[in-house]
Write a protein that holds these residues in place. Structure first.
Motif, PDB file in Angstrom:
ATOM      1  N   LYS A 134     -37.167 -42.514  44.110  1.00 43.81           N
ATOM      2  CA  LYS A 134     -38.627 -42.460  44.111  1.00 43.81           C
ATOM      3  C   LYS A 134     -39.109 -41.225  44.864  1.00 43.81           C
ATOM      4  CE  LYS A 134     -42.682 -45.211  45.409  1.00 43.81           C
ATOM      5  NZ  LYS A 134     -43.142 -46.463  46.044  1.00 43.81           N
ATOM      6  N   ARG A 135     -40.080 -40.530  44.302  1.00 38.94           N
ATOM      7  CA  ARG A 135     -40.603 -39.330  44.964  1.00 38.94           C
ATOM      8  C   ARG A 135     -41.302 -39.705  46.266  1.00 38.94           C
ATOM      9  NH1 ARG A 135     -44.036 -40.171  40.583  1.00 38.94           N
ATOM     10  NH2 ARG A 135     -46.204 -40.610  41.160  1.00 38.94           N
ATOM     11  N   PHE A 136     -41.229 -38.791  47.243  1.00 33.18           N
ATOM     12  CA  PHE A 136     -41.866 -39.014  48.534  1.00 33.18           C
ATOM     13  C   PHE A 136     -43.244 -38.370  48.588  1.00 33.18           C
ATOM     14  CE2 PHE A 136     -42.393 -37.730  53.077  1.00 33.18           C
ATOM     15  CZ  PHE A 136     -42.558 -39.002  53.586  1.00 33.18           C
ATOM     16  N   GLY A 137     -43.415 -37.289  47.836  1.00 39.08           N
ATOM     17  CA  GLY A 137     -44.700 -36.593  47.849  1.00 39.08           C
ATOM     18  C   GLY A 137     -44.597 -35.242  47.175  1.00 39.08           C
ATOM     19  N   TYR A 138     -45.675 -34.469  47.273  1.00 39.05           N
ATOM     20  CA  TYR A 138     -45.733 -33.145  46.656  1.00 39.05           C
ATOM     21  C   TYR A 138     -46.296 -32.135  47.655  1.00 39.05           C
ATOM     22  CZ  TYR A 138     -45.482 -35.541  42.074  1.00 39.05           C
ATOM     23  OH  TYR A 138     -45.110 -36.305  41.004  1.00 39.05           O
ATOM     24  N   PHE A 139     -45.930 -30.863  47.480  1.00 39.25           N
ATOM     25  CA  PHE A 139     -46.643 -29.792  48.159  1.00 39.25           C
ATOM     26  C   PHE A 139     -46.730 -28.589  47.222  1.00 39.25           C
ATOM     27  CE2 PHE A 139     -42.273 -28.687  49.310  1.00 39.25           C
ATOM     28  CZ  PHE A 139     -42.242 -27.296  49.308  1.00 39.25           C
ATOM     29  N   THR A 140     -47.676 -27.701  47.487  1.00 32.71           N
ATOM     30  CA  THR A 140     -47.940 -26.543  46.642  1.00 32.71           C
ATOM     31  C   THR A 140     -47.595 -25.263  47.388  1.00 32.71           C
ATOM     32  OG1 THR A 140     -49.828 -27.785  45.771  1.00 32.71           O
ATOM     33  CG2 THR A 140     -49.704 -25.459  45.189  1.00 32.71           C
ATOM     34  N   TYR A 141     -47.026 -24.292  46.691  1.00 36.19           N
ATOM     35  CA  TYR A 141     -46.768 -22.985  47.306  1.00 36.19           C
ATOM     36  C   TYR A 141     -46.707 -21.924  46.220  1.00 36.19           C
ATOM     37  CZ  TYR A 141     -41.846 -22.260  45.926  1.00 36.19           C
ATOM     38  OH  TYR A 141     -40.688 -22.023  45.218  1.00 36.19           O
ATOM     39  N   LEU A 142     -46.645 -20.653  46.639  1.00 37.15           N
ATOM     40  CA  LEU A 142     -46.529 -19.547  45.707  1.00 37.15           C
ATOM     41  C   LEU A 142     -45.089 -19.043  45.711  1.00 37.15           C
ATOM     42  CD1 LEU A 142     -49.815 -17.649  46.609  1.00 37.15           C
ATOM     43  CD2 LEU A 142     -49.343 -18.839  44.459  1.00 37.15           C
ATOM     44  N   LYS A 143     -44.437 -19.098  44.576  1.00 34.68           N
ATOM     45  CA  LYS A 143     -43.054 -18.669  44.440  1.00 34.68           C
ATOM     46  C   LYS A 143     -42.997 -17.169  44.186  1.00 34.68           C
ATOM     47  CE  LYS A 143     -38.606 -18.668  43.385  1.00 34.68           C
ATOM     48  NZ  LYS A 143     -37.560 -18.842  44.402  1.00 34.68           N
ATOM     49  N   GLN A 144     -42.248 -16.448  45.032  1.00 33.64           N
ATOM     50  CA  GLN A 144     -42.069 -15.007  44.846  1.00 33.64           C
ATOM     51  C   GLN A 144     -40.919 -14.755  43.874  1.00 33.64           C
ATOM     52  OE1 GLN A 144     -41.655 -12.735  48.462  1.00 33.64           O
ATOM     53  NE2 GLN A 144     -40.824 -10.957  47.396  1.00 33.64           N
ATOM     54  N   ILE A 154     -45.736 -26.502  42.113  1.00 36.38           N
ATOM     55  CA  ILE A 154     -45.894 -27.813  42.735  1.00 36.38           C
ATOM     56  C   ILE A 154     -44.492 -28.370  42.931  1.00 36.38           C
ATOM     57  CG2 ILE A 154     -46.733 -30.167  42.435  1.00 36.38           C
ATOM     58  CD1 ILE A 154     -49.059 -29.055  40.838  1.00 36.38           C
ATOM     59  N   VAL A 155     -44.171 -28.734  44.154  1.00 36.19           N
ATOM     60  CA  VAL A 155     -42.826 -29.187  44.494  1.00 36.19           C
ATOM     61  C   VAL A 155     -42.824 -30.695  44.724  1.00 36.19           C
ATOM     62  CG1 VAL A 155     -40.852 -28.901  46.039  1.00 36.19           C
ATOM     63  CG2 VAL A 155     -42.374 -26.960  45.589  1.00 36.19           C
ATOM     64  N   GLN A 156     -41.985 -31.401  43.983  1.00 42.75           N
ATOM     65  CA  GLN A 156     -41.820 -32.852  44.150  1.00 42.75           C
ATOM     66  C   GLN A 156     -40.680 -33.105  45.130  1.00 42.75           C
ATOM     67  OE1 GLN A 156     -41.994 -35.414  40.630  1.00 42.75           O
ATOM     68  NE2 GLN A 156     -40.125 -36.436  41.324  1.00 42.75           N
ATOM     69  N   LEU A 157     -40.971 -33.863  46.189  1.00 35.80           N
ATOM     70  CA  LEU A 157     -40.003 -34.094  47.267  1.00 35.80           C
ATOM     71  C   LEU A 157     -39.330 -35.453  47.170  1.00 35.80           C
ATOM     72  CD1 LEU A 157     -42.084 -32.718  50.249  1.00 35.80           C
ATOM     73  CD2 LEU A 157     -39.802 -31.917  49.677  1.00 35.80           C
ATOM     74  N   HIS A 158     -38.033 -35.465  47.524  1.00 32.90           N
ATOM     75  CA  HIS A 158     -37.265 -36.705  47.604  1.00 32.90           C
ATOM     76  C   HIS A 158     -36.544 -36.746  48.946  1.00 32.90           C
ATOM     77  CE1 HIS A 158     -37.602 -38.041  43.347  1.00 32.90           C
ATOM     78  NE2 HIS A 158     -37.875 -36.760  43.180  1.00 32.90           N
ATOM     79  N   LEU A 159     -36.488 -37.936  49.546  1.00 31.90           N
ATOM     80  CA  LEU A 159     -35.788 -38.095  50.816  1.00 31.90           C
ATOM     81  C   LEU A 159     -34.289 -38.224  50.581  1.00 31.90           C
ATOM     82  CD1 LEU A 159     -38.125 -40.660  52.610  1.00 31.90           C
ATOM     83  CD2 LEU A 159     -37.970 -38.207  53.060  1.00 31.90           C
ATOM     84  N   LEU A 160     -33.509 -37.516  51.389  1.00 28.78           N
ATOM     85  CA  LEU A 160     -32.057 -37.567  51.288  1.00 28.78           C
ATOM     86  C   LEU A 160     -31.465 -37.831  52.665  1.00 28.78           C
ATOM     87  CD1 LEU A 160     -29.738 -35.203  49.273  1.00 28.78           C
ATOM     88  CD2 LEU A 160     -29.147 -35.814  51.610  1.00 28.78           C
TER      89      LEU A 160
END
Length: 214
Positions: A134-144, A154-160
């Protein structure tokens, strides 16, 4: 906004599908949150860091609202401190800018988001463990990109939960990595949403143990 599927080549030179999504404006972090992650003496520095990031996003407003938004998957790699028993998280540096981030990468054909997150955790940081589906959340950034241009992601995060670390892994020697407290990790990263997610993860780790669904 029409959702398109395009091919993007990641920093490892591997062609992976990157799906554009409608853009959800990044949320700002209040002064109270910044005070929590920074402490009174560092509040101004952390606030300036976040404001700088938001200003950078604003400078790419046209791409954010009218261009494709790409999706990546990432892992928050955590464990209990071997001696103190306190939760800590692994942060790594970006190869392009040297900023502190979490292991992340583009979608991989045939792999689910949580599987990609686990692959990136090993390739970039040399860790393996139990990954939450299950995804933990999202954050946004600019990829170079290699040509120095930037694309919104938009990055989807998972706990490991890390169970094993390795001396040899694909990107060994190409990045710095460090185990730090979640609060320290929130200080180091630029993205306001990621700061907030680190703090939320820390709260979860400190709660009394209950049955946790994958």
């Amino acid at each position: 906004m029409v959702v398109n599927t395009s091919e993007a080549e990641d920093h490892k030179g591997v062609s992976r599908s990157a799906v554009s999504r409608p853009f959800t404006p990044v949320s700002s972090v209040g002064r109270e949150v910044l005070r929590t992650v920074s402490g009174a003496s560092d509040e101004t520095k952390s606030l300036s860091q976040s404001q700088g990031f938001l200003a950078e996003l604003a400078s790419h407003a046209d791409a954010l609202f009218h261009g494709p938004i790409y999706e990546q998957y990432a892992a928050i790699c955590y464990r209990k401190h071997p001696e103190l028993g306190m939760p800590e998280v692994l942060v790594v540096t970006s190869r392009e800018s040297g900023r502190w981030i979490v292991p992340k990468g583009w979608p991989i054909k045939g792999k689910k988001p949580y599987e990609v997150a686990a692959i990136e955790a090993f390739e970039e940081a040399g860790v393996r463990g139990k990954i939450k589906k299950k995804r933990f959340g999202y954050f946004t950034y600019l990829k170079q990109l290699p040509d120095d241009s930037h694309v919104p992601c938009i990055v989807q995060l998972h706990l490991l939960e890390v169970e094993k670390t390795f001396e040899n892994f694909p990107e060994r020697g190409q990045r710095l990595s460090e185990w730090v407290s979640f609060t320290e990790a929130a200080r180091r990263v630029r993205e306001p949403e990621l700061k907030s997610l680190f703090l939320e993860a820390d709260r979860r780790m400190r709660r009394p143990k209950t049955k946790d669904k994958k």
